[in-house]
Design a protein around this motif. Structure first.
Motif, PDB file in Angstrom:
ATOM      1  N   ARG D   7       0.871  -1.187   0.000  1.00  0.00           N
ATOM      2  CA  ARG D   7       0.000   0.000   0.000  1.00  0.00           C
ATOM      3  C   ARG D   7       0.900   1.227   0.000  1.00  0.00           C
ATOM      4  NH1 ARG D   7      -5.550   0.066   2.625  1.00  0.00           N
ATOM      5  NH2 ARG D   7      -6.255  -0.428   0.517  1.00  0.00           N
ATOM      6  N   TRP D  52      -4.705   9.168   2.805  1.00  0.00           N
ATOM      7  CA  TRP D  52      -3.658   8.617   3.672  1.00  0.00           C
ATOM      8  C   TRP D  52      -3.289   9.682   4.709  1.00  0.00           C
ATOM      9  CZ3 TRP D  52      -0.611   3.935   2.192  1.00  0.00           C
ATOM     10  CH2 TRP D  52       0.238   3.525   3.221  1.00  0.00           C
TER      11      TRP D  52
ATOM     12  N   ASN E   5      -6.784   1.138   9.178  1.00  0.00           N
ATOM     13  CA  ASN E   5      -7.432   1.159   7.870  1.00  0.00           C
ATOM     14  C   ASN E   5      -8.948   1.329   8.067  1.00  0.00           C
ATOM     15  OD1 ASN E   5      -8.091  -1.299   5.247  1.00  0.00           O
ATOM     16  ND2 ASN E   5      -7.898   0.920   5.083  1.00  0.00           N
ATOM     17  N   ARG E   7     -12.492   1.434   6.268  1.00  0.00           N
ATOM     18  CA  ARG E   7     -13.171   1.059   5.023  1.00  0.00           C
ATOM     19  C   ARG E   7     -14.633   1.496   5.161  1.00  0.00           C
ATOM     20  NH1 ARG E   7     -11.579  -3.769   1.594  1.00  0.00           N
ATOM     21  NH2 ARG E   7     -10.353  -2.193   0.475  1.00  0.00           N
ATOM     22  N   ASP E  45     -10.232   3.784   2.864  1.00  0.00           N
ATOM     23  CA  ASP E  45     -10.625   3.172   1.590  1.00  0.00           C
ATOM     24  C   ASP E  45     -12.096   3.485   1.332  1.00  0.00           C
ATOM     25  OD1 ASP E  45      -8.126   1.986   1.221  1.00  0.00           O
ATOM     26  OD2 ASP E  45      -8.705   0.124   2.252  1.00  0.00           O
TER      27      ASP E  45
END
Lengths: 67, 67, 67, 67, 67, 67
Positions: D7, D52, E5, E7, E45
């Motif tokens: 990633r 990010w 992360n 999502r 994401d």
């Protein structure tokens, strides 16, 4: 950045092999993308062979058959 | 390809259940997308209920309250 | 729970195929583990063939060679 | 197996760089763990800098400030 | 470390909302675990609703029915 | 939705700290995106320091050197 996740089945992977994987992947990020080593994270997930299915069966079953 | 990751809380999931999940998901990839079984990887992550938060609390706490 | 992530290369996978994958994987969780459908999440990641390396080369290159 | 996910933020990474990353990581799996190249999957996720966060701010904001 | 992360389905999440999520999650890692902000990575994401299945159907279908 | 995965090295993170992380991240999804708590999943992966590479070396080695 970057964050690299290595997933493989747990089968006697030594500490030195883990260290070598981290060194080499970090070097790849540096040489190919010019990334500073301090920006590179490499996380190794060791998966129980009973939890990794391939070609429709558990790797633990596949390996037992292979002897 | 394809790579399928199944994440669920660890609560007495048997080897046979894991094998059945792998069989069925592999069959789905084959019937729906025409994938060869040898190209399908299914990885099951069993998560400690204390590490899975849902609706603001740990599943381990939620389950204790449910008795 | 459970959370299932399906990663495959983007190559004209139709909406109906996605719906069928979701239906079948949800049914597997229900029949094998007794999960309620409302607890099952299935996320499909469509990866550009140029971003999926296999056997040391990009899938986009592999597919071009296959014609 | 193994499955490696890389990633990194999307910033003009060329096709050749992707191919080089796949080659080198596959070679590492082969040399360190004796894995056959046909068993190695390397998936590259290119993340929008706006998605990010690092040190509490979006990379897109950080890069704008860096000019 | 740590790497977080997030999502979620893509539905008009603004840049400011992304920045706020990154700020708050980074602050949580700092206050709860004493992590330095410069060690915290938060990657968001955004998933197409057509690629997120829930309760056996695609979220895009579910949302169309909800009007 | 949303699904949040928190990856950090295993180093005496208490149950209460896990609960606090779940509470705060769920509250962030609620306040920033208006998400119902019952739609928020937070999964914490505790990684062995020997499996987390940073700046080209294993965290376990780095921590030993730091004493």
């Amino acid at each position: 950045m970057p964050y690299i996740n290595v997933r493989l089945t747990r089968k006697d992977i030594t500490t030195e092999q883990k260290a070598q994987i981290v060194r080499e992947i970090t070097a790849t990020m540096q040489s190919v993308l010019g990334k500073r080593p301090e920006s590179v994270h490499v996380v190794i997930d060791e998966i129980d062979p009973e939890n990794w299915g391939y070609a429709g069966e558990l790797t633990s079953v596949h390996r037992k058959r292979q002897g």
